[in-house]
Structures are given as C-alpha cells and as structure tokens.
Design an enzyme around this catalytic site. Sequence first.
Site, PDB file in Angstrom:
ATOM      1  N   TRP A  99       0.080   2.386  -3.282  1.00 32.32           N
ATOM      2  CA  TRP A  99      -0.683   3.645  -3.272  1.00 32.32           C
ATOM      3  C   TRP A  99       0.301   4.796  -3.240  1.00 32.32           C
ATOM      4  O   TRP A  99       1.248   4.801  -2.458  1.00 32.32           O
ATOM      5  CB  TRP A  99      -1.585   3.705  -2.039  1.00 32.32           C
ATOM      6  CG  TRP A  99      -2.549   4.850  -1.997  1.00 32.32           C
ATOM      7  CD1 TRP A  99      -3.872   4.812  -2.303  1.00 32.32           C
ATOM      8  CD2 TRP A  99      -2.278   6.218  -1.591  1.00 32.32           C
ATOM      9  NE1 TRP A  99      -4.453   6.054  -2.137  1.00 32.32           N
ATOM     10  CE2 TRP A  99      -3.485   6.930  -1.698  1.00 32.32           C
ATOM     11  CE3 TRP A  99      -1.135   6.885  -1.177  1.00 32.32           C
ATOM     12  CZ2 TRP A  99      -3.591   8.288  -1.386  1.00 32.32           C
ATOM     13  CZ3 TRP A  99      -1.224   8.239  -0.870  1.00 32.32           C
ATOM     14  CH2 TRP A  99      -2.438   8.927  -0.969  1.00 32.32           C
ATOM     15  N   HIS A 136      -7.135  -5.276  -1.843  1.00 34.94           N
ATOM     16  CA  HIS A 136      -6.002  -4.425  -1.426  1.00 34.94           C
ATOM     17  C   HIS A 136      -5.187  -5.087  -0.328  1.00 34.94           C
ATOM     18  O   HIS A 136      -3.972  -4.883  -0.245  1.00 34.94           O
ATOM     19  CB  HIS A 136      -6.545  -3.083  -0.937  1.00 34.94           C
ATOM     20  CG  HIS A 136      -5.479  -2.101  -0.569  1.00 34.94           C
ATOM     21  ND1 HIS A 136      -4.653  -1.509  -1.492  1.00 34.94           N
ATOM     22  CD2 HIS A 136      -5.083  -1.620   0.648  1.00 34.94           C
ATOM     23  CE1 HIS A 136      -3.809  -0.687  -0.886  1.00 34.94           C
ATOM     24  NE2 HIS A 136      -4.037  -0.745   0.417  1.00 34.94           N
ATOM     25  N   ASP A 140      -9.108  -4.394  -5.877  1.00 36.81           N
ATOM     26  CA  ASP A 140      -8.610  -3.358  -4.964  1.00 36.81           C
ATOM     27  C   ASP A 140      -9.489  -2.112  -5.069  1.00 36.81           C
ATOM     28  O   ASP A 140      -9.537  -1.453  -6.105  1.00 36.81           O
ATOM     29  CB  ASP A 140      -7.159  -3.016  -5.323  1.00 36.81           C
ATOM     30  CG  ASP A 140      -6.459  -2.210  -4.236  1.00 36.81           C
ATOM     31  OD1 ASP A 140      -7.153  -1.509  -3.468  1.00 36.81           O
ATOM     32  OD2 ASP A 140      -5.219  -2.276  -4.160  1.00 36.81           O
ATOM     33  N   SER A 143       0.826  -1.198   0.000  1.00 37.32           N
ATOM     34  CA  SER A 143       0.000   0.000   0.000  1.00 37.32           C
ATOM     35  C   SER A 143       0.871   1.263   0.000  1.00 37.32           C
ATOM     36  O   SER A 143       1.669   1.462  -0.914  1.00 37.32           O
ATOM     37  CB  SER A 143      -0.969  -0.044   1.185  1.00 37.32           C
ATOM     38  OG  SER A 143      -1.941   0.958   1.101  1.00 37.32           O
ATOM     39  N   MET A 144       0.779   2.111   1.031  1.00 34.54           N
ATOM     40  CA  MET A 144       1.674   3.269   1.087  1.00 34.54           C
ATOM     41  C   MET A 144       3.128   2.827   1.233  1.00 34.54           C
ATOM     42  O   MET A 144       4.036   3.547   0.820  1.00 34.54           O
ATOM     43  CB  MET A 144       1.285   4.203   2.221  1.00 34.54           C
ATOM     44  CG  MET A 144       0.066   5.049   1.931  1.00 34.54           C
ATOM     45  SD  MET A 144      -0.098   6.401   3.111  1.00 34.54           S
ATOM     46  CE  MET A 144      -1.597   7.191   2.515  1.00 34.54           C
TER      47      MET A 144
END
Length: 313
Positions: free
Chosen positions: A207, A260, A228, A182-183
């Site tokens: 992300w 996700h 996602d 993700s991040m």
Amino acid sequence: MQQHPRSTTASAAPGPARGAGRRGTRRFAGAAAAIAAAVALSTLTGPGARAADNPYERGPAPTTASIEASRGPYSVSETSVSSLAVSGFGGGTIYYPTSTADGTFGAVAVSPGYTGTQSSIAWLGPRLASQGFVVFTIDTLTTLDQPDSRGRQLLAALDYLTTRSSVRGRVDSTRLGVMGHSMGGGGSLEAAKSRPSLQAAIPLTPWNLDKSWPEVTTPTLIVGADGDSIAPVSSHAEPFYGSLRSSLDRAYLELNGASHFTPNSSNTTIAKYSVSWLKRFIDNDTRYEQFLCPLPSPSLTIEEYRGNCPHTS
C-alpha cells in the site's frame, strides 16, 4: 566438503626380471598422471568450482521440494533486539544460520504493515534464514507509521544489523534486501528508491499513495492478492509494477484466493518465490533462475505472474 580418495598400497606382483622395472615404472607414471588429471578435472567441475565462480552461493542445489519446505538446509538461531538499544526503528528479532562454516550471508529486513507488529511477519524470519540469509523482522517506531517512514526504518535496521548487531560478522553488508507487508510493502519500495545499492525488494500486498516508481533500480518482486480489499491490486500492486522500468529485473505475482492479510501467516507460494528472488538477486545464485523463468503459469495458488526473462543481474 569434497572427500579425498583414501590411499591404497598394492603388492608388487612377480614378473620378468629383465626390463620389467623400467616398463612398470613408465606404466605407473602414466597411471599416476591420469589419476592426477582426473582429480584436477573433478576439482574444476565440482562444488568448489561453482563457489569460485560465485562466492555468494550458499546451500545445496535447490529443488521444488526444498524451496517449498517449511525449513531449509540451515539450522537457525535468533536474537531479540530491544527498542531501547537502537534508534531509527523499533527493535525486532534477528534470525540467522547457526553455522559459520559457509562464511557470511546476505541479509533482509522485513517491516510489518499499518497497526501491525513484527509478530505479523515473524514466520518469514526462520523460513528465509533456514535457506541461508540473515533476516531482521522489525517493529516500527509506532504502529501508525506511513510507508515513507517505514522505508527509512528498514534502512536504519539494515544499518544496525551490519554495523552494531551481535551478528554483524555473519552479514555481508554489500548483499542486502528489504521486504514488507502492506504499508511495510510500500516502505520497501521507498527504501529501494532511497538506496539503489539494495540487491532485492519484495513488497507484499503493498500500500502506498505514490503509485509511480521509475526511480527504483533494485530487482523487485511485487506480490498482490486477488481478493485484497484494503490495497486492491488495481490501484496498488499492479500500477506499482507497471511503473517500474521495463529494463529492470521485475516480477508481479498475484496470489489466487488470497486477501490483504495472506502474507501474515505461513504461505508456501510467497515463501517459494521470495526465496527464489532473494537467492537470485542477493546471492546472484542462478541455480534459482529455473523457478522464475520461464514465468510461472496460473495455478490453484497463482492468479497471474508477470515479469521479464531471462534475468540480467
């Protein structure tokens, strides 16, 4: 380890008295030369020759079963790193092959995603380490850190791993990579952009507000998920991949029937292609090229796979 043939001693058989000694000596010398040549050829074509061609090759020849297995050929140990003992990131856990017989190993730092802790990506530690890597799953300074901060923290973790950690002697500081969810996946792109010397990057359902990454020169495998809804592939993973230079060793794996958060639990498809990517580019181990090229076809677990083959690095 290559086994040496055991020496044997044969009894001399009786023969003609005249000239037999010289002829026997010549025959023995010829046989000895043939054996020496065979041993030399075996040495040139055996495992030692491959190691000489690629000193970073680790472990036995891979098979589909071996890279899909929950554990690889190496026994794994782990050590915790307190956040109080480091700066620039939040501590974590180092997983590493227990044996030192094969020398040093390449290393990978892995970041969790937004609001996540290292526990969310902990399964990657022993799974990757057992294939012949030192793996550092980290906590971030805060669970709310953005991708650019997570990228800096991944690099700080690698710096700690190679210079100050208790296992620094097991790590080859020239063979490093980054991963993240993700991040943390967006952070792995940030890290690769900031440090071109990295050998591999694997963003997992990444992300990031920045959609364009033409500056990245690190071989990059981007893993997206068809379901996602937090970082939809159409606005994150796909444009990230599309922005990478076409000349770069790059690939895009979109998981089928995934969300996700699929990278937060043990996943054979993620592990299989992550191991292959890290082996191919951190270890320069071309034995793993077979799992990346030709490009994998869609399947029950793969929605889509894009990339450029053959790989050049």
